[in-house]
Design a protein around this motif. Structure first.
Motif, PDB file in Angstrom:
ATOM      1  N   VAL A 114       0.837  -1.208   0.000  1.00 36.89           N
ATOM      2  CA  VAL A 114       0.000   0.000   0.000  1.00 36.89           C
ATOM      3  C   VAL A 114       0.865   1.249   0.000  1.00 36.89           C
ATOM      4  O   VAL A 114       0.644   2.194  -0.773  1.00 36.89           O
ATOM      5  CB  VAL A 114      -0.950   0.001   1.216  1.00 36.89           C
ATOM      6  CG1 VAL A 114      -1.647   1.349   1.349  1.00 36.89           C
ATOM      7  CG2 VAL A 114      -1.977  -1.105   1.083  1.00 36.89           C
TER       8      VAL A 114
ATOM      9  N   ILE B  98       1.684   4.346  -3.031  1.00 34.68           N
ATOM     10  CA  ILE B  98       1.466   5.780  -2.815  1.00 34.68           C
ATOM     11  C   ILE B  98       2.785   6.551  -2.840  1.00 34.68           C
ATOM     12  O   ILE B  98       2.875   7.636  -3.415  1.00 34.68           O
ATOM     13  CB  ILE B  98       0.762   5.999  -1.463  1.00 34.68           C
ATOM     14  CG1 ILE B  98      -0.594   5.279  -1.458  1.00 34.68           C
ATOM     15  CG2 ILE B  98       0.583   7.484  -1.173  1.00 34.68           C
ATOM     16  CD1 ILE B  98      -1.248   5.211  -0.101  1.00 34.68           C
ATOM     17  N   ARG B  99       3.808   5.967  -2.213  1.00 36.95           N
ATOM     18  CA  ARG B  99       5.105   6.652  -2.091  1.00 36.95           C
ATOM     19  C   ARG B  99       6.218   5.628  -2.306  1.00 36.95           C
ATOM     20  O   ARG B  99       6.736   5.045  -1.339  1.00 36.95           O
ATOM     21  CB  ARG B  99       5.209   7.303  -0.714  1.00 36.95           C
ATOM     22  CG  ARG B  99       6.417   8.214  -0.537  1.00 36.95           C
ATOM     23  CD  ARG B  99       6.358   8.919   0.804  1.00 36.95           C
ATOM     24  NE  ARG B  99       7.592   9.595   1.103  1.00 36.95           N
ATOM     25  CZ  ARG B  99       7.941  10.794   0.658  1.00 36.95           C
ATOM     26  NH1 ARG B  99       7.126  11.454  -0.149  1.00 36.95           N
ATOM     27  NH2 ARG B  99       9.092  11.336   1.009  1.00 36.95           N
TER      28      ARG B  99
END
Length: 286
Positions: free
Chosen positions: A273, A277-278
């Motif tokens: 996850v 995102i990053r």
């Protein structure tokens, strides 16, 4: 189990993850080596600590002797296995480290047997009440020791000549050497500290579970890798935050995600996850 119990359990496990992952981060930050065999050193610390406790009857004495002895073992480990291949491509050290970890597990199995061994008289099993939460003395000791060790590491890195040399070597090894810093000495100290932290984590896990098995380093190995990626490779502060976060998330996840994910799968789910995102990790340096 109420929220307070879950939070405390998560923080205890997060402290153990932090000790393992910070050692891994120290090695990667200095040498750019993913030291998979670090998990084997973690297991060694558990075995040595348990056997010394059974022999001496003193968990405190066994703890101190173990982290020092395993720290020196880490220095010898670096000298024998990593120093000769520092100039090789990074994947060479990674492959060597994986092979060493597998070999260490087999050596433990041959020496100590395939089944678990336990404390003859399990220490720190009494319970005390803290802020309305009943805790085993062992869990309290784990948190205290983790805070002391990581605090000591922060002082070493920020307030001593060794720490300054250490940070300078991480930033630019060639420049540090040109200013007279002994790179070999810095690397030996690095492995001593990283191995001592792994040994401390191993003893803590042995204390909490009252058992040590040859393969106990397998799960911490991949969780530590997930943690150092989440924290930003080479970032000690990020590693600490990610370790504590993972411990708490796992603790609550066993209650709320047990039908979806196994506890040990939560680390990778969290990693996926975050990387979506990053990709550089939560606290990656610029």
């Amino acid at each position: 189990m109420n929220y307070s119990d879950l939070l405390v359990q998560g923080l205890v496990e997060g402290c153990i993850y932090a000790l393992i992952a910070v050692g891994l981060t120290l090695v990667y930050g200095l040498l750019r080596i993913l030291h998979i065999a670090h998990a084997g050193i973690f297991t060694l610390g558990a075995y040595v600590g348990l056997l010394l406790t059974n022999e001496t009857g003193s968990f405190a004495a066994a703890f101190v002797i173990t982290i020092v002895a395993v720290g020196f073992f880490g220095m010898a480990f670096y000298r024998l296995f990593y120093e000769p291949i520092l100039n090789k491509p990074p994947h060479v050290a990674l492959i060597a480290s994986i092979g060493l970890f597998v070999a260490m597990e087999e050596i433990y199995r041959l020496i100590f047997g395939a089944t678990s061994i336990s404390f003859l008289a399990p220490p720190l099993k009494d319970t005390v009440e803290v802020a309305g939460v009943r805790l085993e003395e062992g869990r309290i000791v784990v948190v205290i020791l983790a805070v002391v060790l990581i605090g000591g590491l922060a002082l070493l890195a920020g307030r001593t000549r060794i720490g300054i040399a250490w940070r300078a070597t991480v930033s630019d090894a060639a420049m540090a050497e040109s200013f007279g810093i002994d790179l070999a000495r810095v690397r030996y100290i690095n492995f001593f500290v990283a191995s001592a932290l792994a040994a401390a984590a191993g003893i803590m896990v042995a204390l909490l579970l009252n058992q040590v098995i040859p393969t106990m380093g397998g799960v911490p190995a991949y969780k530590a890798l997930a943690i150092i990626v989440l924290g930003g490779l080479g970032n000690v502060k990020g590693t600490l935050i990610a370790a504590l976060a993972l411990g708490v998330i796992e603790s609550f996840g066993t209650i709320y995600l047990d039908r979806v994910l196994d506890r040990d799968a939560i680390a990778f789910a969290f990693l996926i996850v975050v990387l979506m995102i990053r990709p550089q990790g939560l606290f990656a340096r610029r």
